[in-house]
Write an enzyme that holds these catalytic residues in place. Sequence first.
Site, short mmCIF file in Angstrom:
data_model
loop_
_atom_site.label_atom_id
_atom_site.label_comp_id
_atom_site.label_asym_id
_atom_site.label_seq_id
_atom_site.Cartn_x
_atom_site.Cartn_y
_atom_site.Cartn_z
N SER A 250 0.84 -1.19 0.00
CA SER A 250 0.00 0.00 0.00
C SER A 250 0.88 1.24 0.00
O SER A 250 2.09 1.15 0.04
CB SER A 250 -0.91 0.00 1.23
OG SER A 250 -0.14 0.22 2.39
N LYS A 251 0.23 2.36 -0.02
CA LYS A 251 0.94 3.63 -0.15
C LYS A 251 2.08 3.80 0.82
O LYS A 251 3.12 4.33 0.49
CB LYS A 251 -0.04 4.82 0.01
CG LYS A 251 -0.99 4.98 -1.11
CD LYS A 251 -2.42 4.53 -0.90
CE LYS A 251 -2.73 3.20 -0.35
NZ LYS A 251 -3.79 2.38 -0.50
N ARG A 252 1.84 3.33 2.04
CA ARG A 252 2.88 3.58 3.04
C ARG A 252 4.15 2.76 2.79
O ARG A 252 5.15 2.95 3.44
CB ARG A 252 2.33 3.35 4.45
CG ARG A 252 2.08 1.93 4.81
CD ARG A 252 1.09 1.80 5.95
NE ARG A 252 0.45 0.50 5.89
CZ ARG A 252 1.01 -0.61 6.36
NH1 ARG A 252 2.17 -0.56 6.93
NH2 ARG A 252 0.39 -1.76 6.24
N GLY A 254 5.57 2.95 -0.03
CA GLY A 254 6.23 3.64 -1.12
C GLY A 254 5.32 3.65 -2.33
O GLY A 254 4.10 3.56 -2.20
#
Length: 486
Positions: A250-252, A254
Site C-alpha cells: 500500500s501507499k505507506r 512507497g
Amino acid sequence: MRVRFAPSPTGPLHIGGARSALFNYLLVRKHQGKFILRIEDTDQERSSRESEIDIMDSLRWLGLDWDEGPDVGGPHGPYRQTERLDIYRKYTEMLMDKKMAYLCYCTEEELEEQRQELKARGQMPRYMGKCYGLSEDERKKLEDEGRKPVIRFRVPENELIKINDLVRGEVNFESSGIGDFVIVKSDGIPTYNFAVVVDDHEMNISHVIRAEEHLSNTPRQVLIFDALGLKKPEFAHISLILGKDRSKMSKRHGATSLNQYKEEGYLPEALVNFLALLGWSPEGEEEVFTLEDLTSLFDLERVAKSPAVFDLEKLRWLNGVYIRKSPIDRIAGLALPYLTQAGYVGEDGANLEYIEKIVDAVRDYLGSVSEIKEHVGIFFDKELTFESEKAVDVLRGEQVPGVLDLLTKKVQNEGELTPDNTKKMIKSICKELDLGGRKVFMPVRVALTGKMHGPEMHDVIPILGGGEILRRINISLEKAGHTLDG
RNA sequence: GGCCCGUUAGUCAAGCGGUUAAGACACCGGCCUUUCACGCCGGUAACAGGGGUUCAAAUCCCCUACGGGUCACCA
C-alpha cells in the site's frame, strides 16, 4: 485461449494490477490467444474516465497491448460494464424466474443489526435470507415506504463448491459459509461478482488469471455459473505483492502505482522483467528477459503460490541493467526532464550531443534515471565546491602546481579535446614530470570536479572543455594556497 | 472470529522421496580500473516448530505457530 484483464478504473494502475495484466498477457501471447481489456466500472462513485485512460496508458507503456477493449472494440463489446446493463438484465431475469434470486428490501441499519446479532452469537455475519419468503403484499408495503430493493442471489445450503485452481490445485468451500449476496444494487447496476460471471461467459473467456484476493469470491461466482448453467472458465489465482513488512502493498510502502515508477525513471522493460520474476521463475539461471523472451518462457505451472515482497533494491539493479544497455540517445532523452527540473538545462536550448556525453559518462551510476541529478553537478554547477577537507589536501601536494600548470599548457595547445587525446595527455604529464599516476590523476580530478570520485577523467575533461578547465584550475590552485605564477 | 491460501538465507526464488539444498538482488572479500561505479571471480547466509508415513522427507499426512486474503448495495 481468451483471457482478460479487468481493472476497475478507480485510480492509476497498481503495481499488482500490472503484474496480473502481465501474467495474462504472457500466457495468452504464448498460446496465440486473444487478450481482452474490460473496464469494470460498476462502482460509479469511484470510477472515472481519467483512471481508465491512465490505466490504458500504463499498459501500453509496459508494452501490453490488447486485442479487444473499450478503445479498439471487438466482437464481444461493449467493453465497459456500465454499457452492458441490458445484457446483465437478461441474466437477472433468468435467475429471478428460477427463484435463484430475489428482491431484498432490508436497510443498511437492519443489515447492520443482523450482523451484530450473529456476531454476538459467535456466528459468521452473513445475510440469512430474510426477504426470501416475502409475499406479494409485504413487498408492496415496503415499496410504498419508498424502499428501493436490491437483488440477492439465493445461496444453496450445504453444498460443497470445488474449485480447481491452476496454481493452487483443488480448493473447497462450503456454501453454508456464504450468505445470500447482492447481485444487483438498488440503482440497478450489477455487483462485481455477478457482472464478472456474465461477462466472462459472454466474452468467452477461457482462463481467469487474477490476484489471490479474488479467491474467496470465486465460490460465489461458481454458484452463479452453475445456476445459469454456464460453462466455467479455468481459474488461476496468483499471490499478492507485499510490502517490506509483509502486509499487502500500500501507499505507506512507497510507490504503488506504475506511474510513480515511470516518473522516477524506471524503464518499462525493467518493470516487466521485475514483475514477471515476482511470483514466477523460469527454468535456468538467467534473470534478465525481454517481454518477448518472457512470452515464450512463461508457464502457469511455474507460478509460485506464496506471496512475494516487493524488493526495490532488485528493481533498481534490474533497471540499471537496462539503463546501461539502452541506446544512449534514449537514456539522454529520458534524463532531459530531470536535468531541466534541476535547473541544469534551460527549457529551450538543450544541446543534445553535449547532454548525451554527460549522460553516457554517468549512466553506470544509475538505478533509476531520476538519480542522474545527483551525479551531474560536476558538469553543470557554476561554482566549484570541494567535497571535503581531505579533497582540498590532495590539492596541497607539492607536485600539484606543476601538474596543473602542465595540464593548462597542454589543454591550450590541444585543438579539440577527445577522450583519446586526453588519455594520452595525462599519460604524458606523468612521464614529463616523472610522477606516479596517483600524484597526477587525483589532483586533476579534485581540481576539476572538487570530488574524490567520479567518472573517468578522460570523459570529464572533453565534456568540460578548455575554458572551463582553465577556470577551475585557477580556482583550485587558489583554494589550495598555491601562488599563481604566470 | 469463521472460511480460504501460504511458510526454503534479509529479499526474490529453484527443488516436486535419495542433491555437497541451485541461481539472482543485497551484504562481505578479491581482481580490473592510477578514483568511485560498471564488469569479473569468490564468500557469509535458508528448509518455522512438533509429530507421523517411509530403508530414506525441504519434498507426502496431521497438529501448532506465524503471515496473508476474504467475509460490502468495492472491485
